[in-house]
Design an enzyme around this catalytic site. Structure first.
Site, mmCIF file in Angstrom:
data_model
loop_
_atom_site.group_PDB
_atom_site.id
_atom_site.type_symbol
_atom_site.label_atom_id
_atom_site.label_comp_id
_atom_site.label_asym_id
_atom_site.label_seq_id
_atom_site.Cartn_x
_atom_site.Cartn_y
_atom_site.Cartn_z
ATOM 1 N N GLY A 287 -14.376 11.954 -47.476
ATOM 2 C CA GLY A 287 -15.114 13.009 -48.145
ATOM 3 C C GLY A 287 -14.711 14.406 -47.745
ATOM 4 O O GLY A 287 -14.983 15.370 -48.457
ATOM 5 N N ASP B 163 -16.980 1.554 -41.964
ATOM 6 C CA ASP B 163 -16.021 2.542 -42.463
ATOM 7 C C ASP B 163 -15.446 3.391 -41.336
ATOM 8 O O ASP B 163 -14.494 4.149 -41.552
ATOM 9 C CB ASP B 163 -16.665 3.440 -43.520
#
Length: 720
Positions: free
Chosen positions: A164, A392
Site C-alpha cells: 500500500g 502478509d
C-alpha cells in the site's frame, strides 16, 4: 537504445550511479502476471502510450496478477539524504570507490536523491543516455511495481492487501557473489493497494525500520536490509496531527510473502497460484524440476505397496476387513486433526508409515518452514518482539520484514505485548513460535493440492481432474497432510529447538553447538529465564553481567557465593535488592548450581576470561530498545527541522543517524577497545562517558545503560 519488450523505454526510470546496475528486465515482472490496467501501454515501440500515473496509483481490486506497475510519487523537491548505509552498499555490489557519500559528485548525489524520492524521471536526458554506455550490461532502466497479496490479520483472512505504500524500484545482482536483491521504496506514495491510505510514511516509523533491520541482521537473525533514508517535504497526517514524511530504501532478495499465495488460494485462482509456486521454486529457491525417472521409481513402489495391501485385505475375514476400513478412515481424520493441532501449537502425531513422495513444492514448503524456524528461534534468543505477525508480514525466505510496532525486551516478560493495538496478546513474545506454526499452516493450505499430488504434480490433466472433483480433491489433501505434518515436526519443531538451544548455550557461555547437552535447556536456561521473570531482570543486561561471573578455582556454588551475590546485586534494581535481595540470591541457586557445575566440568568453559570474551561476542552491549529509538527520533526530527529552516545554530545531531546505524551494525562492544577519544557528555542532567571509535563515530555512550523510568515498557501502534 535497447529495451525489454515488456517495458517501453518511454515508460522506464533511469537508474544512475552510484546505485548498482539494474537487472533489466526484472526477473520478477518478466516471469509473473501483471495487473491488466497497469500493463496497458507496455508494448514496446513508437506507439506505446504510458498509462497516466493517476490511473496506475488508483486504489482498486486487482485480479489475475502478482503485481502492478506503478510509479513512485515525485517527492524529490526539497528531499535530502538523512543516512546512507555504506556497509550494506558493498553487499549490493556498489563500486568500492562509491561506497561513501564523500566520494560522490554533486550530480551523483542529486540524481540518487531524485531516484530514491520518486523523481527519477526528472534526471536529464544527457545523463540518462550516458548511463546506457556501460558495456554489455544493458540499459540502466527500471519500471517500478507494487506486489499484490492477501493475508490473515490477527487470525482472520482480510482479502486483498498488497504493497500500500511500498514500491519496488528494481532488481539488481551483485556481480561478484551472484546474489539477487530487490530495492524497495517505503513511503513512496499511493499504489493500487493503498485502499484508504495515503501511501506515505512518517519520519518516526521510517527511522525505526531503517535502524532495526540492520540491528536484527547484526544479531545474526534473518532480516531485510536498509540502504538509505530520505527526508521529504511531505507533511503526513496521522492520528496526532501532521508529521514530517520520509522514504526508506529497503532491500531483500525477494519480497514474496505467505500472503502472496493466499490471495490466489482464496480466490480459487489455481492458474496463478501454480505460476507463483513455480516461480518461487525456480527463481527464489532454485529447486530442480522433479526427475521423471525418480517419479517413475516412486510410482512402482507405490503400486507394490497397494498390491500388498490388497493381498492382505483379501486374506482377511469380512469382520477384519470392515475394521481395517474403519481404522483407515480414523487415521485420515487423525492426520487432518494433527495438522490443525500443529498450527495451534498442540503436540503433533507422527503420520502413518506409507510411501510418500516429496515433490519440489513439498521441498519448497520444507525450505520455508526451516527458514521460519531459524528466524523465530533468533527472535526468542535476542529478545525481539515483532508485534504484527500477520501472514502478509511473513517472508518466504525466513526474513524479518515490515518493522512496525516492534520492540526488544527490557525486563524479561514472556507475556509482553509490544503492539498496543494487540489487545488480546495474540503476538506476545512467548506466542511467536506458535504463531509461526499457525502461519505455516495457512501457507500449507494453499499448497496442499500440489504437495498431495506427489509424483504426479506435473501431470496437469490428471491434477485438473482431481481438483474438479471434490471427492478426489479430498484425497489430495489427505495425502498432503502426512507430508505437511512430517515437515512441521522435523523442519520447524526440531529445527527450532536445536537452533534455540545452540543460541542460548552460546549466550550463557556453555559452549558451541557441538557442546550442547539436552539437559542444558531444562536445568539451566529455562530456570534462569523464570528467575529473570520473577525478579524483573533486564534481559540483555543479564547476559552481559553473567559474562562477569567467575568460577575461578571453585568447584561448587557454595564456595563461590561472593560471585553469586555480586551477580544478583548487579542485576536487581536497588529497591528490589533492599527489599528481597537475599531471597533472590537463594532462588538464583536453582539455575546457578547446575550452571556452575556445568562450567567447572570443562577445562575450556572454566577459563573465565575466554568464556567472557565468547559471551560478549554474542550478547550485545548496545540494543535498539524502544526508549533509544524514541530519543533518536526526537533528536533527528529536531535536526531535520533545523535543516529545513536553514538554521545557523550548530547541530550536533546532524550525523546522529549515521552514528546510531553504526551502533546497530556493531552491537557487541569490541570496537570500544580501539576507541581513540573519550568525551564527557551531559544529557538530561546526566553526565556519561562517550567513546569514539577510529572513524570518529560515537561508540554507544548515552544509549547504553539502565532503561530510564520514562522509557520502560514503551508500546507502539501499527500506525506509521
Amino acid at each position: 537504445m535497447s529495451s525489454s519488450p515488456s517495458v517501453p523505454t518511454s515508460f522506464a526510470t533511469p537508474i544512475p550511479s552510484p546505485l548498482p546496475h539494474p537487472r533489466y528486465p526484472s526477473r520478477f515482472t518478466s516471469s509473473l502476471p501483471c495487473d491488466e490496467i497497469s500493463s496497458l501501454g507496455h508494448e514496446d515501440g513508437a506507439d506505446a502510450v504510458p498509462v497516466p500515473d493517476s490511473l496506475l496509483s488508483t486504489p482498486r481490486m486487482v485480479r489475475n496478477a502478482v503485481y502492478s506497475y506503478v510509479n513512485p510519487e515525485d517527492q524529490s523537491e526539497g528531499a535530502f539524504l538523512l543516512s546512507w548505509n555504506k556497509e550494506f552498499a558493498k553487499d549490493l555490489g556498489i563500486n568500492d570507490s562509491k561506497l561513501e557519500k564523500k566520494n560522490w559528485t554533486a550530480e551523483e548525489y542529486q540524481n540518487l536523491v531524485k531516484v530514491l524520492s520518486g523523481g527519477g524521471r526528472k534526471i536529464p536526458k544527457a545523463e540518462y543516455e550516458k548511463q546506457q554506455q556501460e558495456g554489455n550490461k544493458g540499459p540502466r532502466l527500471a519500471q517500478p511495481w507494487a506486489h499484490c497479496y492477501g493475508g490473515h490479520q490477527f487470525g482472520y483472512y482480510a482479502g486483498q492487501l498488497g504493497d500500500g505504500r511500498a514500491i519496488s524500484l528494481y532488481e539488481t545482482v551483485n556481480p561478484e557473489t551472484g546474489e539477487p536483491w530487490e530495492l524497495q521504496l517505503k513511503g513512496a506514495g499511493k499504489t493500487p493497494y493503498s485502499r484508504f491510505a495515503d501511501g506515505y510514511a512518517v519520519l518516526r516509523s521510517s527511522i525505526r525500520e531503517y535502524l532495526c533491520a540492520e540491528a536484527v541482521a547484526a544479531l545474526n537473525v534473518g532480516s531485510s536490509r536498509s540502504l538509505a533514508i530520505l527526508s521529504t517535504e511531505t507533511m503526513v497526517v496521522r492520528e496526532d496531527g501532521g508529521e514530517p514524511g520520509a522514504i526508506v530504501c529497503r532491500v531483500a532478495p525477494s519480497w514474496i510473502r505467505f500472503g502472496s499465495f493466499e490471495i490466489f488460494f482464496y480466490r480459487k485462482d489455481r492458474k496463478n497460484l501454480r505460476r507463483l509456486a513455480e516461480y518461487v521454486c525456480d527463481e527464489v529457491f532454485h529447486l530442480p524440476k522433479d526427475d521423471p525417472q525418480e517419479t517413475a521409481h516412486f510410482t512402482e513402489q507405490f503400486r507394490k505397496f497397494h498390491l500388498n495391501k490388497a493381498a492382505e485385505a483379501a486374506a482377511s475375514t469380512p469382520m477384519e476387513t470392515q475394521t481395517a476400513s474403519e481404522d483407515a478412515s480414523e487415521s485420515t481424520t487423525t492426520a487432518t486433526a494433527a495438522v490443525e493441532g500443529a498450527v495451534e501449537g498442540a503436540p503433533v502425531a507422527e503420520p502413518q508409515h506409507k510411501p510418500k513422495y516429496r515433490n519440489r513444492f513439498a521441498k519448497m514448503f520444507e525450505q520455508i518452514t526451516h527458514r521460519t524456524a531459524i528466524m523465530v528461534s533468533g527472535w526468542q534468543a535476542i529478545g525481539f518482539c515483532h508485534g504484527v505477525m500477520n501472514t502478509d508480514n511473513m517472508s518466504v525466505l525466513g526474513l524479518t520484514i515490515d518493522y512496525g510496532p516492534y520492540a526488544f525486551l527490557d525486563t524479561y516478560d514472556p507475556t509482553w505485548v509490544c503492539n498496543h493495538s494487540d489487545t488480546e496478546g495474540r503476538y506476545s513474545f512467548q506466542q511467536q513460535p506458535g504463531i509461526c506454526l499457525w502461519n505455516l499452516g495457512r501457507l500449507a493450505l494453499t499448497l496442499e493440492n500440489y504437495i498431495g499430488a506427489q509424483e504426479r504434480v506435473d501431470d496437469r490433466e490428471w491434477l485438473q481432474q482431481q481438483e474438479s472433483d471434490p471427492e478426489k480433491e479430498k484425497h489430495l489433501k489427505e495425502a498432503a497432510s502426512d507430508i505437511v505434518i512430517e515437515i512441521l515436526n522435523k523442519s520447524f519443531r526440531d529445527v527450532f529447538l536445536k537452533d534455540y538451544r545452540e543460541r542460548m548455550n552460546a549466550k550463557m557461555g556453555l559452549g558451541a553447538a557441538d557442546q550442547v547437552r539436552d539437559q542444558d535447556l531444562t536445568t539451566i536456561v529455562v530456570p534462569a529465564l523464570k528467575w529473570m521473570d520473577d525478579h524483573e531482570i533486564d534481559f540483555h543486561a543479564f547476559f552481559r553481567a553473567l559474562a562477569e561471573y567467575k568460577v575461578q578455582t571453585t568447584e561448587s556454588v557454595d564456595q563461590n557465593m561472593d560471585q553469586v551475590e555480586a551477580l544478583v546485586k548487579r542485576l536487581l534494581s536497588p529497591t528490589i535488592w533492599q527489599a528481597g535481595g537475599q531471597s533472590a540470591v537463594e532462588e538464583a541457586k536453582d539455575w546457578i548450581m547446575p550452571y556452575h557445575t556445568r562450567i567447572v566440568q570443562s577445562d575450556e568453559l572454566k577459563d573465565d576470561q575466554a568464556r567472557r570474551a565468547r559471551m560478549n561476542k554474542v550478547n550485545p552491549a548496545f540494543v535498539l530498545r524502544n526508549w533509544v529509538a524514541q530519543r533518536v527520533i526526537e533528536r533527528v526530527t529536531e535536526s531535520v527541522m533545523k535543516t529545513r529552516e536553514q538554521s545557523k545554530e550548530e547541530d550536533p545531531d546532524k550525523d546522529l543517524l549515521d552514528r546510531v546505524l553504526w551502533m546497530c551494525q556493531h552491537p557487541f562492544g569490541e570496537e570500544q577497545q580501539s576507541s581513540t577519544k573519550v568525551e564527557q557528555v551531559t544529557v538530561d542532567g546526566v553526565t556519561c562517558e562517550v567513546k569514539r571509535n577510529d572513524a570518529g563515530l560515537e561508540a554507544y555512550g548515552e544509549f547504553v545503560g539502565p532503561v530510564p523510568e520514562w522509557g520502560q515498557g514503551i508500546q507502539c501502534s501499527c500506525s506509521s
